[in-house]
Design a protein around this motif. Sequence first.
Motif, short mmCIF file in Angstrom:
data_model
loop_
_atom_site.label_atom_id
_atom_site.label_comp_id
_atom_site.label_asym_id
_atom_site.label_seq_id
_atom_site.Cartn_x
_atom_site.Cartn_y
_atom_site.Cartn_z
N ALA A 1 1.06 -1.19 0.06
CA ALA A 1 -0.04 0.08 -0.07
C ALA A 1 0.68 1.19 -0.19
O ALA A 1 0.58 2.18 -0.64
CB ALA A 1 -1.08 -0.09 1.22
N GLU B 1 3.05 1.43 -3.48
CA GLU B 1 2.04 1.70 -4.58
C GLU B 1 1.59 3.42 -4.62
O GLU B 1 1.74 3.83 -5.74
CB GLU B 1 0.69 0.77 -4.60
N ARG B 2 1.51 3.78 -3.22
CA ARG B 2 1.15 5.28 -3.07
C ARG B 2 2.39 5.98 -3.64
O ARG B 2 2.08 7.16 -4.36
CB ARG B 2 0.77 5.52 -1.93
N GLY C 1 3.12 4.91 -7.73
CA GLY C 1 2.04 5.21 -8.65
C GLY C 1 1.75 3.90 -9.38
O GLY C 1 1.13 3.94 -10.31
N GLN D 1 1.11 -0.50 -9.77
CA GLN D 1 0.41 -1.46 -9.22
C GLN D 1 1.44 -2.45 -9.15
O GLN D 1 2.30 -2.95 -9.83
CB GLN D 1 -0.59 -2.02 -10.19
#
Length: 118
Positions: A20, A23-24, A27, A29
């Motif tokens: 999490a 990914e943040r 950007g 996946q």
Amino acid sequence: MDILGTSLRVCVPDLDAAIAVYERLTGAQAMRFQRGGVSVAAVGCFFLMSGPENELEILRKVTATLAVRDVDQAVTDLQAVGAHIIAGPLPTPIGRNLVARHPDGSVFEYVDVQRAPQ
């Protein structure tokens, strides 16, 4: 040899929580896969790894993962400079790889992204 990019290896206690965060930050996946008993997530330029400490201990010895155009060419170039091929080339979920110890003792993984599944 053409080095196309570098991935940093990060051992984490909680893979889902780390995914999490990364990914943040990136950007990108996560792409998940298993390597032995270790769960791995490729997120942008990071390989997040979580699993049994005895397996992580081995993976921590590899400084970074380098994406190359052709693992076979990497073998030739590495041997020409006196590097020792520790493992591979072997197929993996993200392409063929090898692990090499450079003459200075540094250990790197090389991944042939040209052969990675589409």
